[in-house]
Scaffold this motif. Structure first.
Motif, PDB file in Angstrom:
ATOM      1  N   GLU A  41       0.874  -1.673   0.163  1.00 32.45           N
ATOM      2  CA  GLU A  41      -0.081  -0.400   0.000  1.00 32.45           C
ATOM      3  C   GLU A  41       0.979   0.904  -0.279  1.00 32.45           C
ATOM      4  N   MET A  42       0.287   2.432  -0.784  1.00 35.37           N
ATOM      5  CA  MET A  42       1.537   3.195  -1.130  1.00 35.37           C
ATOM      6  C   MET A  42       1.981   3.895  -0.155  1.00 35.37           C
ATOM      7  N   ALA A  43       3.124   5.080   0.338  1.00 37.73           N
ATOM      8  CA  ALA A  43       3.429   5.760   1.152  1.00 37.73           C
ATOM      9  C   ALA A  43       2.541   6.847   0.812  1.00 37.73           C
ATOM     10  N   GLY A  44       2.117   7.273   2.144  1.00 31.91           N
ATOM     11  CA  GLY A  44       0.795   8.489   2.333  1.00 31.91           C
ATOM     12  C   GLY A  44      -0.411   7.430   2.745  1.00 31.91           C
ATOM     13  N   PHE A  45      -0.981   6.230   2.291  1.00 33.11           N
ATOM     14  CA  PHE A  45      -2.091   6.191   2.318  1.00 33.11           C
ATOM     15  C   PHE A  45      -2.192   5.664   3.902  1.00 33.11           C
ATOM     16  N   PRO A  46      -3.315   5.648   4.129  1.00 32.87           N
ATOM     17  CA  PRO A  46      -3.271   5.193   5.751  1.00 32.87           C
ATOM     18  C   PRO A  46      -2.758   3.902   6.906  1.00 32.87           C
ATOM     19  N   LEU A  47      -2.971   3.154   5.145  1.00 34.82           N
ATOM     20  CA  LEU A  47      -2.537   1.651   5.352  1.00 34.82           C
ATOM     21  C   LEU A  47      -1.468   1.381   4.793  1.00 34.82           C
ATOM     22  N   ALA A  48      -0.044   2.583   4.628  1.00 36.58           N
ATOM     23  CA  ALA A  48       1.056   2.589   3.184  1.00 36.58           C
ATOM     24  C   ALA A  48       1.395   1.189   4.144  1.00 36.58           C
ATOM     25  N   SER A 106      -5.855  -9.058   6.988  1.00 30.03           N
ATOM     26  CA  SER A 106      -6.134  -8.869   8.305  1.00 30.03           C
ATOM     27  C   SER A 106      -5.634  -6.675   8.386  1.00 30.03           C
ATOM     28  N   ASN A 107      -4.576  -6.300   7.855  1.00 31.23           N
ATOM     29  CA  ASN A 107      -4.014  -5.214   7.390  1.00 31.23           C
ATOM     30  C   ASN A 107      -4.206  -4.147   6.869  1.00 31.23           C
ATOM     31  N   VAL A 108      -5.169  -4.980   5.679  1.00 28.43           N
ATOM     32  CA  VAL A 108      -5.752  -4.447   4.715  1.00 28.43           C
ATOM     33  C   VAL A 108      -7.456  -4.065   4.371  1.00 28.43           C
ATOM     34  N   MET A 109      -7.728  -5.343   4.129  1.00 29.09           N
ATOM     35  CA  MET A 109      -9.266  -5.805   4.076  1.00 29.09           C
ATOM     36  C   MET A 109      -9.816  -5.742   5.757  1.00 29.09           C
ATOM     37  N   THR A 164      -2.378   5.885  -5.690  1.00 31.24           N
ATOM     38  CA  THR A 164      -3.912   6.956  -5.161  1.00 31.24           C
ATOM     39  C   THR A 164      -3.365   8.052  -5.187  1.00 31.24           C
ATOM     40  N   ASP A 165      -4.919   8.512  -5.026  1.00 25.99           N
ATOM     41  CA  ASP A 165      -3.990   9.855  -4.764  1.00 25.99           C
ATOM     42  C   ASP A 165      -4.428   9.810  -2.566  1.00 25.99           C
ATOM     43  N   THR A 166      -3.402  10.133  -2.336  1.00 21.17           N
ATOM     44  CA  THR A 166      -3.452   9.894  -0.703  1.00 21.17           C
ATOM     45  C   THR A 166      -4.216  11.147   0.081  1.00 21.17           C
ATOM     46  N   ALA A 167      -3.728  12.209  -0.918  1.00 23.98           N
ATOM     47  CA  ALA A 167      -4.263  13.394  -0.608  1.00 23.98           C
ATOM     48  C   ALA A 167      -6.038  13.292  -0.668  1.00 23.98           C
ATOM     49  N   LEU A 168      -6.087  12.817  -1.309  1.00 23.48           N
ATOM     50  CA  LEU A 168      -7.914  12.835  -1.439  1.00 23.48           C
ATOM     51  C   LEU A 168      -8.634  11.355   0.123  1.00 23.48           C
ATOM     52  N   VAL A 169      -7.882   9.980  -0.590  1.00 21.58           N
ATOM     53  CA  VAL A 169      -7.889   9.566   1.018  1.00 21.58           C
ATOM     54  C   VAL A 169      -8.178   9.766   2.352  1.00 21.58           C
ATOM     55  N   ARG A 170      -7.033  10.990   3.082  1.00 21.87           N
ATOM     56  CA  ARG A 170      -7.148  11.878   4.043  1.00 21.87           C
ATOM     57  C   ARG A 170      -8.086  12.625   4.190  1.00 21.87           C
ATOM     58  N   ALA A 171      -8.146  13.801   2.945  1.00 26.66           N
ATOM     59  CA  ALA A 171      -8.997  14.556   3.272  1.00 26.66           C
ATOM     60  C   ALA A 171     -10.580  14.150   3.790  1.00 26.66           C
ATOM     61  N   ALA A 172     -11.435  12.618   3.558  1.00 31.07           N
ATOM     62  CA  ALA A 172     -12.083  11.690   3.701  1.00 31.07           C
ATOM     63  C   ALA A 172     -12.178  11.699   5.311  1.00 31.07           C
ATOM     64  N   MET A 173     -10.757  11.267   5.730  1.00 35.00           N
ATOM     65  CA  MET A 173     -10.953  10.854   6.771  1.00 35.00           C
ATOM     66  C   MET A 173     -11.016  12.280   7.584  1.00 35.00           C
ATOM     67  N   THR A 174     -10.673  13.464   7.352  1.00 31.35           N
ATOM     68  CA  THR A 174     -10.606  14.622   7.628  1.00 31.35           C
ATOM     69  C   THR A 174     -12.176  15.090   8.230  1.00 31.35           C
ATOM     70  N   ALA A 175     -11.755  15.773  10.315  1.00 32.15           N
ATOM     71  CA  ALA A 175     -13.121  16.058  10.059  1.00 32.15           C
ATOM     72  C   ALA A 175     -13.140  17.820   9.557  1.00 32.15           C
ATOM     73  N   ARG A 230      -9.676   8.061  -8.190  1.00 34.36           N
ATOM     74  CA  ARG A 230      -8.822   6.892  -9.235  1.00 34.36           C
ATOM     75  C   ARG A 230      -7.603   6.255  -8.304  1.00 34.36           C
ATOM     76  N   THR A 231      -7.091   5.352  -9.282  1.00 36.61           N
ATOM     77  CA  THR A 231      -6.626   4.464  -8.519  1.00 36.61           C
ATOM     78  C   THR A 231      -6.171   3.492 -10.171  1.00 36.61           C
ATOM     79  N   ALA A 232      -4.574   2.156  -9.453  1.00 34.26           N
ATOM     80  CA  ALA A 232      -4.157   1.982 -10.164  1.00 34.26           C
ATOM     81  C   ALA A 232      -3.368   1.072  -9.435  1.00 34.26           C
ATOM     82  N   HIS A 233      -3.486  -0.443 -10.158  1.00 37.18           N
ATOM     83  CA  HIS A 233      -3.229  -1.580  -9.663  1.00 37.18           C
ATOM     84  C   HIS A 233      -2.216  -1.894 -10.169  1.00 37.18           C
ATOM     85  N   HIS A 234      -0.942  -2.779  -9.860  1.00 41.13           N
ATOM     86  CA  HIS A 234      -0.099  -3.180 -10.137  1.00 41.13           C
ATOM     87  C   HIS A 234       0.275  -4.873  -9.309  1.00 41.13           C
ATOM     88  N   PHE A 235      -0.764  -6.152 -10.351  1.00 40.22           N
ATOM     89  CA  PHE A 235      -0.246  -7.252 -10.004  1.00 40.22           C
ATOM     90  C   PHE A 235       1.070  -7.745 -10.491  1.00 40.22           C
TER      91      PHE A 235
END
Length: 143
Positions: free
Chosen positions: A48-55, A66-69, A132-143, A113-118
């Motif tokens: 999970e990319m740097a900056g993502f809550p589950l990095a 356990s740690n992601v899903m 992914t755009d981690t700033a948008l994810v974090r913005a949704a988590m911030t009151a 939007r996100t891109a996944h490389h498998f």
């Protein structure tokens, strides 16, 4: 772009990289973490990319679920990865996708939007990397 078969017996047994990845998305959408784990190699490297809550990088099927899903399900209502477009080159599968959810604490919706490389070998996912755009994810988590 390739056509991904849906729920057929051949699809469910196929070791083709795109089919394995699609089974992973379908299992996650159903909340079937046991089925999802069967798509992962025992020594999977799931990043999970740097900056993502589950990095971070998780290295076993159980660690991934356990740690992601499970954590996403605990923190977000209806977290969904919509797998829109597949680009396949041998063992490499890139999926252009979207995340949608509502954060349980803030009540803010997420649509990003996100891109996944498998990398798939021997019918199992051996490596995953998220973009992914981690700033948008974090913005949704911030009151």
């Amino acid at each position: 772009m390739i056509e991904i078969p849906r729920e057929t017996a051949a699809f469910n047994e196929s070791a083709a990289p795109a089919d394995v990845v699609r089974r992973q998305y379908l299992a996650w959408a159903r909340g079937d973490l046991a089925a999802l784990r069967t798509t992962l190699a025992d020594d999977v490297e799931w990043t999970e990319m740097a900056g993502f809550p589950l990095a971070g990088t998780y290295r076993t099927p159980k660690s991934v679920t356990s740690n992601v899903m499970e954590r996403l399900a605990a923190e977000w209502q209806g977290w969904t990865a919509h797998d829109d477009t597949y680009v396949v080159d041998g063992e490499n599968v890139v999926v252009l996708a979207r995340y949608t959810a509502v954060h349980k604490t803030t009540g803010k919706p997420l649509a990003v939007r996100t891109a996944h490389h498998f990398v798939v070998r021997g019918g199992r996912i051996v490596r995953f990397e998220q973009f992914t755009d981690t700033a948008l994810v974090r913005a949704a988590m911030t009151a």
